[in-house]
Motif scaffolding. Structure first.
Motif, PDB file in Angstrom:
ATOM      1  N   LEU A 133       0.816  -1.210   0.000  1.00 27.60           N
ATOM      2  CA  LEU A 133       0.000   0.000   0.000  1.00 27.60           C
ATOM      3  C   LEU A 133       0.852   1.264   0.000  1.00 27.60           C
ATOM      4  CD1 LEU A 133      -2.705  -1.094   2.609  1.00 27.60           C
ATOM      5  CD2 LEU A 133      -3.073  -0.788   0.148  1.00 27.60           C
ATOM      6  N   GLU A 134       2.064   1.172   0.568  1.00 29.48           N
ATOM      7  CA  GLU A 134       2.861   2.381   0.792  1.00 29.48           C
ATOM      8  C   GLU A 134       4.026   2.551  -0.176  1.00 29.48           C
ATOM      9  OE1 GLU A 134       4.064   1.956   4.819  1.00 29.48           O
ATOM     10  OE2 GLU A 134       2.007   2.119   5.623  1.00 29.48           O
ATOM     11  N   ASN A 135       4.520   1.480  -0.796  1.00 27.87           N
ATOM     12  CA  ASN A 135       5.724   1.561  -1.617  1.00 27.87           C
ATOM     13  C   ASN A 135       5.415   1.356  -3.100  1.00 27.87           C
ATOM     14  OD1 ASN A 135       8.182   1.591   0.389  1.00 27.87           O
ATOM     15  ND2 ASN A 135       6.729   0.109   1.196  1.00 27.87           N
ATOM     16  N   GLU A 136       6.256   1.935  -3.937  1.00 29.29           N
ATOM     17  CA  GLU A 136       6.102   1.769  -5.379  1.00 29.29           C
ATOM     18  C   GLU A 136       6.673   0.442  -5.865  1.00 29.29           C
ATOM     19  OE1 GLU A 136       6.068   6.271  -7.148  1.00 29.29           O
ATOM     20  OE2 GLU A 136       8.023   5.425  -6.629  1.00 29.29           O
ATOM     21  N   LEU A 137       7.628  -0.120  -5.125  1.00 31.49           N
ATOM     22  CA  LEU A 137       8.260  -1.377  -5.523  1.00 31.49           C
ATOM     23  C   LEU A 137       8.393  -2.259  -4.291  1.00 31.49           C
ATOM     24  CD1 LEU A 137       9.591  -3.124  -7.674  1.00 31.49           C
ATOM     25  CD2 LEU A 137      11.709  -1.856  -7.336  1.00 31.49           C
ATOM     26  N   THR A 138       7.723  -3.411  -4.309  1.00 28.35           N
ATOM     27  CA  THR A 138       7.673  -4.287  -3.143  1.00 28.35           C
ATOM     28  C   THR A 138       8.027  -5.715  -3.535  1.00 28.35           C
ATOM     29  OG1 THR A 138       5.914  -2.927  -2.180  1.00 28.35           O
ATOM     30  CG2 THR A 138       6.215  -5.136  -1.269  1.00 28.35           C
ATOM     31  N   PHE A 139       8.919  -6.328  -2.764  1.00 27.99           N
ATOM     32  CA  PHE A 139       9.276  -7.733  -2.945  1.00 27.99           C
ATOM     33  C   PHE A 139       8.625  -8.564  -1.845  1.00 27.99           C
ATOM     34  CE2 PHE A 139      12.551  -5.702  -5.396  1.00 27.99           C
ATOM     35  CZ  PHE A 139      12.965  -6.620  -6.338  1.00 27.99           C
ATOM     36  N   GLY A 140       8.037  -9.694  -2.237  1.00 25.65           N
ATOM     37  CA  GLY A 140       7.524 -10.671  -1.289  1.00 25.65           C
ATOM     38  C   GLY A 140       8.240 -11.980  -1.538  1.00 25.65           C
ATOM     39  N   ILE A 141       9.048 -12.434  -0.578  1.00 27.55           N
ATOM     40  CA  ILE A 141       9.918 -13.585  -0.781  1.00 27.55           C
ATOM     41  C   ILE A 141       9.664 -14.621   0.310  1.00 27.55           C
ATOM     42  CG2 ILE A 141      12.323 -14.357  -0.943  1.00 27.55           C
ATOM     43  CD1 ILE A 141      13.002 -11.436  -1.781  1.00 27.55           C
ATOM     44  N   GLY A 142       9.405 -15.865  -0.093  1.00 26.41           N
ATOM     45  CA  GLY A 142       9.164 -16.907   0.888  1.00 26.41           C
ATOM     46  C   GLY A 142       8.542 -18.127   0.245  1.00 26.41           C
ATOM     47  N   PRO A 143       8.262 -19.160   1.047  1.00 26.70           N
ATOM     48  CA  PRO A 143       7.772 -20.431   0.504  1.00 26.70           C
ATOM     49  C   PRO A 143       6.355 -20.351  -0.038  1.00 26.70           C
ATOM     50  CG  PRO A 143       7.769 -20.480   2.900  1.00 26.70           C
ATOM     51  CD  PRO A 143       8.446 -19.200   2.507  1.00 26.70           C
ATOM     52  N   ALA A 144       5.966 -21.395  -0.738  1.00 28.42           N
ATOM     53  CA  ALA A 144       4.618 -21.478  -1.307  1.00 28.42           C
ATOM     54  C   ALA A 144       3.579 -21.479  -0.193  1.00 28.42           C
ATOM     55  CB  ALA A 144       4.498 -22.763  -2.133  1.00 28.42           C
ATOM     56  N   SER A 150       2.947   4.138 -11.562  1.00 30.51           N
ATOM     57  CA  SER A 150       2.850   2.679 -11.482  1.00 30.51           C
ATOM     58  C   SER A 150       3.403   2.139 -10.168  1.00 30.51           C
ATOM     59  CB  SER A 150       3.593   2.021 -12.648  1.00 30.51           C
ATOM     60  OG  SER A 150       2.887   2.195 -13.854  1.00 30.51           O
ATOM     61  N   ARG A 151       2.989   0.946  -9.851  1.00 31.78           N
ATOM     62  CA  ARG A 151       3.515   0.197  -8.714  1.00 31.78           C
ATOM     63  C   ARG A 151       3.882  -1.194  -9.185  1.00 31.78           C
ATOM     64  NH1 ARG A 151       2.213   1.996  -3.365  1.00 31.78           N
ATOM     65  NH2 ARG A 151       1.264   4.070  -3.416  1.00 31.78           N
ATOM     66  N   MET A 152       4.887  -1.782  -8.543  1.00 31.63           N
ATOM     67  CA  MET A 152       5.309  -3.137  -8.898  1.00 31.63           C
ATOM     68  C   MET A 152       5.383  -4.003  -7.645  1.00 31.63           C
ATOM     69  SD  MET A 152       8.300  -2.944 -11.767  1.00 31.63           S
ATOM     70  CE  MET A 152       7.891  -2.678 -13.505  1.00 31.63           C
ATOM     71  N   ALA A 153       4.964  -5.248  -7.795  1.00 29.55           N
ATOM     72  CA  ALA A 153       5.137  -6.258  -6.755  1.00 29.55           C
ATOM     73  C   ALA A 153       5.859  -7.441  -7.374  1.00 29.55           C
ATOM     74  CB  ALA A 153       3.787  -6.686  -6.193  1.00 29.55           C
ATOM     75  N   ILE A 154       6.917  -7.903  -6.724  1.00 33.28           N
ATOM     76  CA  ILE A 154       7.697  -9.043  -7.211  1.00 33.28           C
ATOM     77  C   ILE A 154       7.625 -10.130  -6.152  1.00 33.28           C
ATOM     78  CG2 ILE A 154       9.987  -9.870  -7.843  1.00 33.28           C
ATOM     79  CD1 ILE A 154       9.283  -6.203  -8.163  1.00 33.28           C
ATOM     80  N   THR A 155       7.132 -11.310  -6.526  1.00 32.52           N
ATOM     81  CA  THR A 155       7.000 -12.400  -5.566  1.00 32.52           C
ATOM     82  C   THR A 155       7.809 -13.600  -6.028  1.00 32.52           C
ATOM     83  OG1 THR A 155       5.062 -13.420  -6.616  1.00 32.52           O
ATOM     84  CG2 THR A 155       4.646 -11.614  -5.088  1.00 32.52           C
ATOM     85  N   GLY A 156       8.359 -14.333  -5.087  1.00 30.13           N
ATOM     86  CA  GLY A 156       9.143 -15.500  -5.462  1.00 30.13           C
ATOM     87  C   GLY A 156       9.519 -16.363  -4.269  1.00 30.13           C
TER      88      GLY A 156
END
Length: 316
Positions: free
Chosen positions: A113-124, A243-249
């Protein structure tokens, strides 16, 4: 009381299992037995207050309440409704409202909600992509972005893409299915079909992002561990105005050829500390699927640690 106890007492059974108590029901009265009985009683009170406020109680809400209370330490006194995340962390969409179920999910939701570029990293199973899609849909509905773009690398996970029947689009579609599933949870089917036809919602392989500038869009890169370093750099530099980006992995599920370094790992090393970029990490304790999923992840992690220890002890 029927809504509180759940179909065939499923909600009570869930509380019993998670908190190690026994709950006896006689008419409209519930009696709780066990060492954690006072805590379980407060949980039941909070769930009842939730129902009185007009919200639903389901297995997810119960799981979230117990997890968040455990993360917070001691039980809170006073208004039982305070035991739930505040309205600011309720992500509302056309079909449902999404609420974080762990502290890591709360932090990740705030970051999106607050950042333009956010990474979410962790298991399935930790909700990385699901939460990102919910936030994207909510911002689209609110008019904060004009488009939603979902992408992931079309990397073969042990099976060869060329042997699948059909056209190129039909070959790629199965790789995109998890993204379709998440969107279908938050947008009505007819509306989603219309938005896709108008290109206001796009789902495409990562390779299709090259050469584009993505302005006024919420862009999600899923399965980012399967992007190469060059692909990751290409994707990140697509970020346009508004724009905003979310990167998950998941770093433990890299399907790239042996010797090819994951672009997600490189991005962590290179971008860590850059202002405006948020890195959020999940562990097996944040898994919100079947409880066995967390146990499976922990078992594999323990096996990986044993293998690393053996390699360190005997490099040859």
């Amino acid at each position: 009381m029927i809504e509180l106890t759940g179909p065939h007492g499923a909600h009570l059974a869930q509380i019993e299992q998670l908190m190690g108590v026994q709950i006896a029901q006689r008419g409209n009265a519930l009696t709780v037995h066990g060492e954690a009985a006072p805590e379980a009683t407060r949980v039941l009170g909070a769930l009842y207050a939730r129902l009185e406020s007009g919200k639903e109680v389901d297995m997810g809400a119960i799981d979230a309440l117990i997890r968040l209370r455990e993360d917070d330490g001691e039980a809170r006194d006073g208004d039982q409704t305070e035991m739930f995340p505040g309205p600011s962390l309720e992500i509302r969409t056309r079909k449902k409202t999404m609420e974080p179920r762990t502290e890591a999910q709360k932090a990740y939701t705030r970051a999106l909600l607050e950042n333009e570029l956010t990474f979410g990293i962790g298991p399935a199973g930790t909700g990385k992509t699901y939460i990102a899609v919910a936030v994207a849909v909510s911002k689209f509905i609110a008019g904060e972005v004009d488009r939603i773009i979902l992408t992931r690398p079309a990397v073969e996970a042990g099976e060869k893409l060329g042997f699948l029947p059909g056209t190129q689009d039909e070959k790629v579609d199965p790789y995109m299915q998890p993204l379709y599933d998440a969107l279908n949870d938050f947008l009505p089917g007819k509306q989603l079909a219309k938005l896709r036809e108008e290109k206001r919602v796009e789902i495409a392989p990562l390779a299709f992002m090259r050469g584009r500038t993505l302005s006024n869009a919420f862009v999600i890169l899923d399965e980012a561990q399967n992007a190469t370093t060059m692909q990751m750099k290409m994707f990140l530099t697509r970020l346009g105005q508004g724009s905003r980006m979310a990167i998950t992995g998941d770093r433990s599920q890299v399907d790239l050829p042996r010797g090819v370094r994951s672009g997600l790992r490189d991005a962590e090393d290179i971008l860590n500390g850059v202002g405006g970029i948020s890195f959020n990490y999940f562990t097996a304790t944040d898994v919100v699927r079947h409880p066995l999923v967390a146990a499976i992840i922990e078992a594999y992690d323990a096996d990986d640690a044993r293998r690393e220890a053996r390699r360190a002890a005997d490099p040859a």
